[in-house]
Design a protein around this motif. Structure first.
Motif: not given
Length: 335
Positions: A113, A115, A122, A163-165, A175, A180, A220, A224, A227-228
């Motif tokens: 996946y 990011m 995305e 995908t997008t967060c 964000n 997410y 990401g 990203g 986000c990871t």
């Protein structure tokens, strides 16, 4: 023969001899510093990793050229609760799925996946051209790189999902990593891994997502990367085995460590690849996070064994680093 001419010849010969001597000494010194690498848990005492990581940018052109044996790209529209604002509301979102060359529904595939970073979408990782007018740039060679790695036998056939967060509620866009993390767990993974031929074999129950975590990776760059770490590592370690923060991580390493310390024994990080450029503004914070993991969770994060730090000399906050990060990650994930 004139004395001056003879003198010049002698001086030239002497200079040449000295140059040869200096070169020989240099070669000997260089030879003395070389040694046969002995790897223990993936790393030599000199700091060299056993994995054949690329440490210079840009990536060689042979891996960025389009080839005939290429995968296919699909775009999926899905509905998800608006976790960042109001879970009773729903919103439509988009993700992109890249199926490897020769995709066969009778086979099972690992899933990565992907990011994007701030200001992107995305569509960043897997599209050749911008989709939104305000898109800054695109990861134009990602598909070619993963195609070439597969052709050269450097990876197994793998599904990539972008995908997008970001969550939008009218004109408001945020964000929210916590939000997410819920969307990823409850909506994205079950949708992807029931629709495509993955190791879940269509069973996307909570129990089976945990049982198949070693076939799932998340990575990401920049936002990203946050986000990871702040979203997926912190909240979904039990269903994801591999991680790749590129050009960033978290401003709260202690908070992440506290969140995972009671989970990580049962659900270990199988491999976390960390990559950054020496001229990247995110370098210092990312390195602080990495060092905190090694210091505070030494039994769970061991440099060379299940994590690494790759720094590109002169590298900045840019795609030419991130695509090498992805390349390097695929050398050690799912192995």
């Amino acid at each position: 023969m004139k004395k001056g001419f003879v003198k010049r010849i002698c001086m030239t010969v002497l200079a040449s001899a000295m140059a040869v001597t200096m070169l020989s000494a240099s070669a000997m010194a260089e030879e003395e510093t070389k040694h046969e690498h002995v790897f223990t848990d993936g790393i030599c005492e000199c700091g060299k990793y056993e994995a054949s990581f690329v440490t210079r940018i840009p990536l060689k052109e042979k891996y960025t050229k389009e080839i005939d044996e290429k995968g296919t790209l699909e775009t999926i529209t899905y509905t998800t609760p608006l976790y960042a604002f109001d879970e009773t509301q729903e919103v439509e979102k988009v993700m992109q799925v890249y199926l490897p060359y020769g995709y066969d529904e009778s086979q099972s595939y690992n899933v990565v996946y992907l990011m994007h970073g701030g200001g992107e979408s995305e569509y960043y990782w897997l599209n050749d051209e911008p989709v939104y007018e305000d898109t800054k740039a695109m990861g134009k060679t990602t598909k070619a790189v993963v195609d070439n790695m597969l052709k050269d036998g450097k990876t197994e056939p793998t599904i990539y999902v972008a995908t997008t967060c970001l969550s939008k509620n009218g004109e408001e866009s945020v964000n929210d990593n916590d939000a997410y993390a819920k969307e990823f767990r409850n909506i994205i993974v079950p949708l992807v891994e029931s629709k495509y031929s993955t190791y879940t074999k269509g069973d996307v129950s909570e129990e089976n997502l945990k049982a198949t975590r070693n076939h799932r990776a998340f990575c990401g760059f920049s936002m990203g990367a946050g986000c990871t770490v702040n979203g997926i590592l912190k909240h979904n370690l039990d269903i994801v085995g591999y991680f790749g923060p590129y050009s960033g991580a978290t401003s709260d390493p202690d908070g992440v460590i506290e969140a995972i310390k009671d989970v990580i024994t049962e659900y270990p990080v199988l491999y976390m690849y960390n990559g950054n450029g020496s001229a990247d503004f995110a370098l210092e914070g990312h390195q602080e996070f990495y060092n905190a993991l090694l210091e505070k969770l030494p039994e769970h994060f061991q440099n060379g064994k299940n994590t690494c730090w790759i720094e590109f000399k002169g590298g900045s906050h840019a795609y030419n680093c991130w695509i090498v990060d992805l390349y390097n990650s695929m050398l050690v994930w799912f192995k």
